[in-house]
Design an enzyme around this catalytic site. Sequence first.
Site, PDB file in Angstrom:
ATOM      1  N   HIS A 193      -5.575   0.997   2.409  1.00  0.00           N
ATOM      2  CA  HIS A 193      -4.817  -0.113   3.007  1.00  0.00           C
ATOM      3  C   HIS A 193      -5.683  -1.285   3.418  1.00  0.00           C
ATOM      4  CE1 HIS A 193      -1.554   2.673   2.630  1.00  0.00           C
ATOM      5  NE2 HIS A 193      -0.917   1.545   2.404  1.00  0.00           N
ATOM      6  N   ARG A 336      10.569  -2.584   3.975  1.00  0.00           N
ATOM      7  CA  ARG A 336      10.346  -1.137   3.871  1.00  0.00           C
ATOM      8  C   ARG A 336      10.299  -0.550   5.274  1.00  0.00           C
ATOM      9  NH1 ARG A 336       4.993   1.217   1.235  1.00  0.00           N
ATOM     10  NH2 ARG A 336       4.043   0.465   3.160  1.00  0.00           N
ATOM     11  N   GLU A 435       7.238   7.276  -5.134  1.00  0.00           N
ATOM     12  CA  GLU A 435       5.779   7.342  -4.973  1.00  0.00           C
ATOM     13  C   GLU A 435       5.282   8.767  -4.775  1.00  0.00           C
ATOM     14  OE1 GLU A 435       4.480   5.042  -1.589  1.00  0.00           O
ATOM     15  OE2 GLU A 435       6.231   5.571  -0.403  1.00  0.00           O
ATOM     16  N   ASN A 458       0.466   3.319  -5.932  1.00  0.00           N
ATOM     17  CA  ASN A 458      -0.736   3.647  -5.133  1.00  0.00           C
ATOM     18  C   ASN A 458      -0.684   5.099  -4.686  1.00  0.00           C
ATOM     19  OD1 ASN A 458      -1.118   0.943  -5.387  1.00  0.00           O
ATOM     20  ND2 ASN A 458      -0.470   0.455  -3.306  1.00  0.00           N
ATOM     21  N   ASP A 459       0.456   5.475  -4.154  1.00  0.00           N
ATOM     22  CA  ASP A 459       0.603   6.870  -3.729  1.00  0.00           C
ATOM     23  C   ASP A 459       0.927   7.774  -4.910  1.00  0.00           C
ATOM     24  OD1 ASP A 459       0.090   7.185  -0.948  1.00  0.00           O
ATOM     25  OD2 ASP A 459       1.784   5.850  -0.581  1.00  0.00           O
ATOM     26  N   CYS A 506       5.854  -1.860  -7.096  1.00  0.00           N
ATOM     27  CA  CYS A 506       5.158  -2.595  -6.033  1.00  0.00           C
ATOM     28  C   CYS A 506       3.773  -2.014  -5.740  1.00  0.00           C
ATOM     29  CB  CYS A 506       6.000  -2.642  -4.766  1.00  0.00           C
ATOM     30  SG  CYS A 506       6.339  -1.023  -4.087  1.00  0.00           S
TER      31      CYS A 506
HETATM   32  C1  PEP Z   1       2.412   2.479  -2.972  1.00  0.00           C
HETATM   33  O1  PEP Z   1       2.182   3.592  -2.521  1.00  0.00           O
HETATM   34  O2  PEP Z   1       2.249   2.167  -4.176  1.00  0.00           O
HETATM   35  C2  PEP Z   1       2.880   1.406  -2.091  1.00  0.00           C
HETATM   36  C3  PEP Z   1       3.228   0.236  -2.567  1.00  0.00           C
HETATM   37  O3  PEP Z   1       2.898   1.668  -0.760  1.00  0.00           O
HETATM   38  P1  PEP Z   1       1.601   1.686   0.174  1.00  0.00           P
HETATM   39  O4  PEP Z   1       0.456   1.147  -0.624  1.00  0.00           O
HETATM   40  O5  PEP Z   1       1.913   0.839   1.349  1.00  0.00           O
HETATM   41  O6  PEP Z   1       1.444   3.131   0.522  1.00  0.00           O
HETATM   42 MG    MG Z   2       2.888   4.182  -0.601  1.00  0.00          MG
END
Ligand code: PEP
Ligand code: MG
Length: 582
Positions: A193, A336, A435, A458-459, A506
């Site tokens: 993050h 979100r 995710e 990302n997750d 996203c």
């Molecule tokens: C993700 O996991 O791709 C996402 C957009 O959420 P975050 O990066 O905030 O976990």
């Molecule tokens: Mg995420």
Amino acid sequence: MRTLSGIPVVDGVVIAEALVLEAEKYRLPGTQSFMADGQDPELSKKERARYREAVQAAKDEIAAQIVKRGPTHPASMILNFHQNMLEDEGGFHEHVDAYIESGRSAEHAVARRVNFYRRKFRESSYTARLVPDIDDLETTLLRHLIGEERETVGDLTVPVVVIARDLTPQQTLTLDLKMVLGFATDEGGKTSHTAILAQSLDLPAIVGLGRVTDIVTGGELVILDGRAGKVIIDPDEATLARYKERQKKFEAQKLGLEELKALPAETLDGHRLTLLANIAQPEEIEVAIKAGAEGIGLYRTEFLYSDENPDPSEEFHLKEYNRAIDLVGGRPLVIRTLDLGADKFVPAGISGENNPFLGCRSIRYCLMEREDVFLRQLRAILRASSSGDVRIMLPMISSLEELVRAKAMIEDAKRELRAEGIPYREDIPIGIMIEVPSAAIMADALAQHADFFSIGTNDLVQYVVAVDRTNQKVQELYEPAHPAVFRLLLTTIEAARRAKIPVSICGELSGDPMFTLPLIGLGLRDLSMAPSLIPRIKRFIRSITAIEAGRDMDQVLTHSSSTRNREYLGRRARDLDPEFFD
Ligand code: PEP
Ligand code: MG
């Protein structure tokens, strides 16, 4: 000159003095106090005298503290250690003097010698416990050397590159962005993050350098090459000149991208895409719209939480959402719900888990631990929905039961507001993030209960390949180009198509040109990314056809190795837009 390589996070070339956050907590007077030719007997004599005075002042301070606490107090043991070092144990002064003689400021010389001990102590688990003690000693000595004129990180007078072991998202948000031109950290991954915030802030950054804090002392001139992921310490003349040229080229590229802002994100064969922005705070919306965002595809609301405000009220949420609505000017705003835990703000109730990424994170915290906190946020989002195009997005959904339960809570919140006569939008769209692998696999079932999907790669990647997205040691295994990731994207997109619900993406993949072709090839038309990446991705989209992208995706789906995918997609992206890949 030394060069270190890490994981590039935000593009850009920065040339500035280094400020080491962990050790100093304030900026060392750096290169400007170096002597022009490296040697000046008068100056070094003065520096040595300053150093001796600081040592004496530190000794007096420590002795007074020991007297105050009594010799058996635990803090006095640590102070004894400090005293011994200052009595020249291990030749501390001798080395500091030698550094000063070689043309360094007293502050720099102290920090460098302390760095040596820090490295040495970390070599064994027995001595590692002494690291905080040597850190303290450094702080004491530097305090006496720099005195009241020291600059804190929040109020700097010269531009710097921040060097740190790691930065929390909260620390990143407090950096003075007028003076902090970029940062480099030992730890972290591309989708941690902190890295995501750097993207949001468009702050050139490199993470996962492994040991940059062992090598940089503070005050050195460093070059941060955000594209190649390199940090160059004390560059030679030729390297410096080369990077000054690069910096100019980078700025020119940026200017070139400005011209695209008003043009649509359309492929050469007429497929129109919608580019949206990911934000962590409403302030970013203005920048996002200027960069060409057509709305906000992901508002990460967990950044409303901080040590100063660990339990924000409904009114606080509402105020922030209304601010976002004003700034977004009628465009969509996907809010979100809280994704607290893991590497984001960790509320007191869930700290200390062994595996926070697999623990009581995100929607689980909202449903299992703090329904009251969730309800408070839902009420605020619903209230905000009466004045803008607000949509609710639920993170980390891993089962149908979770989705059904979260939706029931949204109904509870609506019922309460109705009873209180507070307006909200009854048919507010409720979407989910895909995710977690189980959600991607069960996308067809979830699509029956969701108004839209947004894929959080990302997750998704970290859970598919079982690699902590923040752990620098295993970052090579964090592979978005893994064939298993593409298969899950395909499953999700097809399920959404069959259920006739919109699907967007996203995760950070959406802002990486290497993945633009396959994403378009998979049929995605809504991409949400860090605002700073929008112009670049738009440029790429405008240079390709959707037909080609489809063919490329078909090809990728026949591969069973990530290496093959990387080679193929890297080559295709480079061929299509060479200027941005050198
Ligand atoms: C993700 O996991 O791709 C996402 C957009 O959420 P975050 O990066 O905030 O976990
Ligand atoms: Mg995420």
